[in-house]
Design a protein around this motif. Sequence first.
Motif, PDB file in Angstrom:
ATOM      1  N   GLU A   1       9.569 -20.778  18.449  1.00 15.41           N
ATOM      2  CA  GLU A   1      10.318 -19.522  18.548  1.00 15.41           C
ATOM      3  C   GLU A   1      10.606 -18.945  17.168  1.00 15.41           C
ATOM      4  OE1 GLU A   1      12.564 -21.046  22.594  1.00 15.41           O
ATOM      5  OE2 GLU A   1      13.766 -20.697  20.779  1.00 15.41           O
ATOM      6  N   MET A   2      10.689 -19.813  16.163  1.00 15.53           N
ATOM      7  CA  MET A   2      10.969 -19.340  14.808  1.00 15.53           C
ATOM      8  C   MET A   2       9.686 -19.029  14.055  1.00 15.53           C
ATOM      9  SD  MET A   2      14.015 -22.003  13.868  1.00 15.53           S
ATOM     10  CE  MET A   2      14.850 -21.073  12.601  1.00 15.53           C
ATOM     11  N   GLY A   3       8.568 -19.031  14.753  1.00 15.06           N
ATOM     12  CA  GLY A   3       7.292 -18.663  14.134  1.00 15.06           C
ATOM     13  C   GLY A   3       6.640 -19.769  13.333  1.00 15.06           C
ATOM     14  N   ALA A   4       6.919 -21.032  13.680  1.00 11.70           N
ATOM     15  CA  ALA A   4       6.377 -22.145  12.903  1.00 11.70           C
ATOM     16  C   ALA A   4       4.886 -22.327  13.136  1.00 11.70           C
ATOM     17  CB  ALA A   4       7.118 -23.424  13.284  1.00 11.70           C
ATOM     18  N   THR A   5       4.191 -22.767  12.076  1.00 16.35           N
ATOM     19  CA  THR A   5       2.804 -23.196  12.232  1.00 16.35           C
ATOM     20  C   THR A   5       2.806 -24.722  12.271  1.00 16.35           C
ATOM     21  OG1 THR A   5       2.570 -23.062   9.838  1.00 16.35           O
ATOM     22  CG2 THR A   5       1.741 -21.209  11.119  1.00 16.35           C
ATOM     23  N   THR A   6       1.826 -25.298  13.016  1.00 18.17           N
ATOM     24  CA  THR A   6       1.853 -26.740  13.243  1.00 18.17           C
ATOM     25  C   THR A   6       0.610 -27.407  12.676  1.00 18.17           C
ATOM     26  OG1 THR A   6       0.764 -26.508  15.370  1.00 18.17           O
ATOM     27  CG2 THR A   6       3.169 -26.441  15.385  1.00 18.17           C
ATOM     28  N   LEU A   7       0.675 -28.713  12.570  1.00 18.33           N
ATOM     29  CA  LEU A   7      -0.502 -29.500  12.209  1.00 18.33           C
ATOM     30  C   LEU A   7      -0.394 -30.863  12.888  1.00 18.33           C
ATOM     31  CD1 LEU A   7      -0.329 -30.765   8.508  1.00 18.33           C
ATOM     32  CD2 LEU A   7       1.643 -30.393   9.974  1.00 18.33           C
ATOM     33  N   TRP A   8      -1.538 -31.530  13.000  1.00 22.40           N
ATOM     34  CA  TRP A   8      -1.584 -32.835  13.642  1.00 22.40           C
ATOM     35  C   TRP A   8      -1.064 -33.902  12.703  1.00 22.40           C
ATOM     36  CZ3 TRP A   8      -2.149 -33.693  18.583  1.00 22.40           C
ATOM     37  CH2 TRP A   8      -2.869 -32.801  19.367  1.00 22.40           C
TER      38      TRP A   8
ATOM     39  N   PRO B   1      15.311 -23.853   7.895  1.00 20.67           N
ATOM     40  CA  PRO B   1      14.559 -25.029   8.339  1.00 20.67           C
ATOM     41  C   PRO B   1      13.321 -25.143   7.459  1.00 20.67           C
ATOM     42  CG  PRO B   1      14.225 -23.224   9.874  1.00 20.67           C
ATOM     43  CD  PRO B   1      15.179 -22.725   8.812  1.00 20.67           C
ATOM     44  N   PHE B   2      12.912 -26.358   7.105  1.00 21.84           N
ATOM     45  CA  PHE B   2      11.702 -26.496   6.282  1.00 21.84           C
ATOM     46  C   PHE B   2      10.676 -27.407   6.944  1.00 21.84           C
ATOM     47  CE2 PHE B   2      12.529 -30.576   3.947  1.00 21.84           C
ATOM     48  CZ  PHE B   2      13.881 -30.756   4.230  1.00 21.84           C
ATOM     49  N   GLY B   3       9.413 -27.146   6.617  1.00 21.77           N
ATOM     50  CA  GLY B   3       8.302 -27.882   7.233  1.00 21.77           C
ATOM     51  C   GLY B   3       7.694 -28.881   6.266  1.00 21.77           C
ATOM     52  N   LEU B   4       6.590 -29.465   6.696  1.00 24.52           N
ATOM     53  CA  LEU B   4       5.934 -30.512   5.901  1.00 24.52           C
ATOM     54  C   LEU B   4       5.425 -29.987   4.565  1.00 24.52           C
ATOM     55  CD1 LEU B   4       3.847 -32.582   8.454  1.00 24.52           C
ATOM     56  CD2 LEU B   4       6.016 -33.157   7.381  1.00 24.52           C
ATOM     57  N   ASP B   5       4.999 -28.723   4.541  1.00 26.56           N
ATOM     58  CA  ASP B   5       4.430 -28.181   3.313  1.00 26.56           C
ATOM     59  C   ASP B   5       5.483 -28.205   2.205  1.00 26.56           C
ATOM     60  OD1 ASP B   5       2.360 -27.165   1.826  1.00 26.56           O
ATOM     61  OD2 ASP B   5       2.784 -25.069   2.353  1.00 26.56           O
TER      62      ASP B   5
ATOM     63  N   SER C   1       5.032 -25.160   8.416  1.00 28.41           N
ATOM     64  CA  SER C   1       5.876 -24.210   7.692  1.00 28.41           C
ATOM     65  C   SER C   1       6.407 -23.172   8.675  1.00 28.41           C
ATOM     66  CB  SER C   1       5.046 -23.550   6.586  1.00 28.41           C
ATOM     67  OG  SER C   1       5.503 -22.246   6.332  1.00 28.41           O
ATOM     68  N   TYR C   2       7.504 -22.528   8.268  1.00 33.19           N
ATOM     69  CA  TYR C   2       8.044 -21.436   9.087  1.00 33.19           C
ATOM     70  C   TYR C   2       7.632 -20.089   8.518  1.00 33.19           C
ATOM     71  CZ  TYR C   2      10.777 -25.199  11.124  1.00 33.19           C
ATOM     72  OH  TYR C   2      11.151 -26.354  11.746  1.00 33.19           O
ATOM     73  N   GLY C   3       6.611 -20.088   7.679  1.00 30.90           N
ATOM     74  CA  GLY C   3       6.064 -18.814   7.221  1.00 30.90           C
ATOM     75  C   GLY C   3       6.241 -18.564   5.726  1.00 30.90           C
ATOM     76  N   ASP C   4       7.284 -19.132   5.120  1.00 33.92           N
ATOM     77  CA  ASP C   4       7.510 -18.890   3.691  1.00 33.92           C
ATOM     78  C   ASP C   4       7.887 -20.208   3.029  1.00 33.92           C
ATOM     79  OD1 ASP C   4       8.224 -18.149   1.161  1.00 33.92           O
ATOM     80  OD2 ASP C   4       9.469 -16.435   1.779  1.00 33.92           O
ATOM     81  N   MET C   5       6.881 -20.945   2.626  1.00 29.58           N
ATOM     82  CA  MET C   5       7.088 -22.290   2.109  1.00 29.58           C
ATOM     83  C   MET C   5       8.013 -22.270   0.886  1.00 29.58           C
ATOM     84  SD  MET C   5       6.050 -24.369  -0.535  1.00 29.58           S
ATOM     85  CE  MET C   5       5.072 -25.753  -0.998  1.00 29.58           C
ATOM     86  N   GLN C   6       7.855 -21.281   0.019  1.00 29.09           N
ATOM     87  CA  GLN C   6       8.674 -21.272  -1.201  1.00 29.09           C
ATOM     88  C   GLN C   6      10.149 -21.052  -0.866  1.00 29.09           C
ATOM     89  OE1 GLN C   6       7.255 -18.819  -4.385  1.00 29.09           O
ATOM     90  NE2 GLN C   6       8.933 -19.405  -5.748  1.00 29.09           N
TER      91      GLN C   6
END
Lengths: 89, 883
Positions: free
Chosen positions: B527-534, B740-744, B543-548
């Motif tokens: 819902e927050m526009g996250a991209t995923t990976l295996w 929120p932050f992702g793996l990147d 990431s949720y779109g803006d890693m920096q």
Amino acid sequence: MSHFHIKTPFGYRPVSEFSYGGEIRPPLAPDAPDEEAIDHLWLRANVDGVQRERWFHTSGTRRWYTIVRDTRTNLVLAQPGEEYQEGSA
Amino acid sequence: MSIEFEGREVAIQPGDSLAAALYRDGVRVFSRSFKYHRPRGLYCLSGDCPNCLVTVDGEVNIRACQCAAKAGQVVSRQNAWPSVDRDALNVIEKMHPLMPVGFYYKTMAKPKFAWPLAEGVIRRVAGLGFSDKSDAPVEIDRVNRHPDVLVIGAGVAGLSAAIAAAEGGKRVMVIDEQWTPGARVAAGPTKEAIDRLAATAASNPGIEVSSGTAAIGIYEGPMVLALADDHVAHIHPQAIVIAAGGMEVHRIFPNNDLPGIFMGRGAARLAGAHGVKPGERAVVWAEQPEAIEHARTLIAAGVVVEAVITAPGVDASGVGNRQIEGSIVEAKGRKKLSGVVVKTTGGATEEINCDILAIGSEIQQNMHLPRLIYDLPCILTGDSAHPGSSLSEAESNGREAGATAAAGLPLYVNPPASKPRTCGTAGYVCLCEDVSVKEVEQAIDEGFESAELLKRYTTVTMGPCQGRLCADQLRAIAERKTPSEAARVSAPTTLRPPVRPIQVQQAAAGARHHIERHTPLHQRHLEMGATTLWAGPWKRIFSYGDMQAEYEAVRHRVGVIDVGTLGKFLLAGPDVVEFLERIYPMRIADLEPGRLRYGLMLEEGGVIIDDGTVCALEGGAFYCTVTTSGAERLESWMLDWREAWGLDVFVVNQTASLAAVNVAGPHARDLLQKLSDDPLDKETFPYLRHRRITVNGVSCLAIRLGFVGELAYELHFPAAAAVDMWDAILEAGKEWDIRPFGLDAQRLLRLEKGHIIISQDTDFETNPWKVSMEWAVKLDKPDFVGKAALVRAQRRTPRETLVPWQMEPGMATPPEGMTVTIGGNLAGRVTSSKMSYVLGHPVGLAWVVTEHAKEGGTITIGGAPATIAGHAFYDPEGVKLRA
């Protein structure tokens, strides 16, 4: 395609539900000489014949099972809990 | 009722195969041959030859003789341009001299640029049909069956065996490729016997007859793979009876591939079972008595049998206009058969006009299944055991086999030796791959003497029939041409499954279950526009779109990451300390409740396989985390060691039942304090401690760790509370502009701290010495997994060492995997690299040969200079994470 069944508390299950855990080997003594340790760590008997081996029931009971199998024919000569007697195939 | 055939309607009748319906409609040429585009017509009508492969409803290479005609089917022929009847590509046959055997190894190999051009043309001209690549994948069910006895083949011998085995008290399954037993056997004594036996079998509740089910492979177990109309069956019997029957030997003479030439059983099936008159004037070649029945069937269908050509000892008296003892030596005709040349036993030759030839040659075992059964509890019966059995022989032999199977079969040991054959001196050996006797002889002249080499070079036996027609003939030519040791010792070429053509989706039946695991917060992330990976079986957030922006939030304010994919284990029991002391290379016994320790996991060879934390809980239990991809594997690994050591420990996998989030950043404490009344201050709850605290009303195990290098609390709590917890944290964090932050982002955060990721920065040879993690290993412990190897590895300097490196500001970040050189020599490779926002220059980790792996040393990465660092790039003293 290998195919045989392993006996679990829930009956005979196809091997496709299991992951192979390898041949059973005696543990390495902590004070074993180098040669013996190196053999233990890096070599496997890779038997062309009867082998005691371990299988983990990955898609099922999530337990380990020990069977005796003939690697040439994939016949299970002793299921978990059964005694294997030589030549009983 | 009709089907659509190449733009016109063709009427069908009940019980028709596509082949029968098309033949009745006047179709004579069913395909064009593989290489030379010679016209080919119906030949075997039992699914053994490649001549009637057609495209049905977009599905290529369907055997018209085995496919039941159904109203509305769209059928077309293949491998011709512009049409099968007028195939312009037939000019290739005129270019025969330009296409010697194995021409694709020779022609157009030079000059080099010619081959890609030629390949395009060859791929269009050769090959069988064009598959529709746009098709969505089809899922086919897999069914497991467990009869006591499986009988393959519902003929006279097979049904007799089934009845006998059922009388022996066994549950019997009979499978047969045909729609119903005897469905396509011409009226006569064989048909009567099958009907009688099928009725007996049908009335026996212990017998299940599964028609339309073709056995295509026999494997250890034993396991028989069978194709049915709408599913694939894995059959697991205790014993197998193979009654797969026999077939007539493929006879080779000039023009032996002309339309109008049938195998005897094929002609009889067309005339007697389908009621389609194969032609007007026939010659029947009767090498054995069964062929006389075929001649009678043809006569009954209104065909004039001009002559019956008999082998010595076969009585044809009264059948056909003439009876001649002799053999066929040549066929005449261009696009279809116009006559045959007969050589009498006396040596005279004579030409007889006819439009069909039925070859009732010697019966051979249908060899494919019998050659797959080494060391399995199988028994052969009927024509599979004794080719050419009479009806009464087949019945009694079948009963015997069934009774033996019911009593328990010994393992089948001796592979059936195929009988030596003779082979004509001209004609097509291989109908599938279009190879003539001359071409095989030419290959032998080129030095390919044994059948095994000839097969690979000429591709004889490698087509759709898989050698059923031609394998023995290939050997016969090899032995005739070179009566050498090499030819004589050449084994029959190996037969492998599948026995019948199989579609890719059938091969994949039941194997399409792809596991994709989500944490309870997955929907929130999307819902927050996250991209995923295996990550192993998990889909994680990249990431949720803006890693920096995510990164900056953690470094300067506060961020939150979903770490619910971590492997989470609760360990307890009398021997738990002893167990963990042996599982982990660091010390466990001195770990007081409330404390935690970073731990590596090693395999016996000392190689790092995973890492995580060990928390000592009150009351003697332990809570351990492992990496996302390691959870499944490490559970079985720990259980294996537990049994090997015989220790009394419970291992509870809580990976799915617990959620986990990591709140990290300078304001992490301020944020959590808004949601919790428990003290979180530095003195009560310092770094590397864990506490049970209540956050947002939910009891959590909170762990203070420093993977990202900031003040951080990792919260583990019941998965059901995950969404509420996530929402509450984001709401409470608004005043610090939480992200929120992702793996990147996490990968950069940890890289700035010099923390490694197992399996990204390590490989299958990495022990703790190579990554400078001696501090995580206590070699003075009595024993732990990997100790024996590490003690010995310690004696040698590792060849390579993992080091942190950095580049000057303004330089481009090299990709991960880039080579490291020193003085122009290869000296290692980059495992991680990223542009550090806080430092303003690229940082990373790399393997470097140990003698150069010294702090301050210069290495070259992809042509650019880099400096080896000695410590973490960011906050080397760890002040921030201890805050």
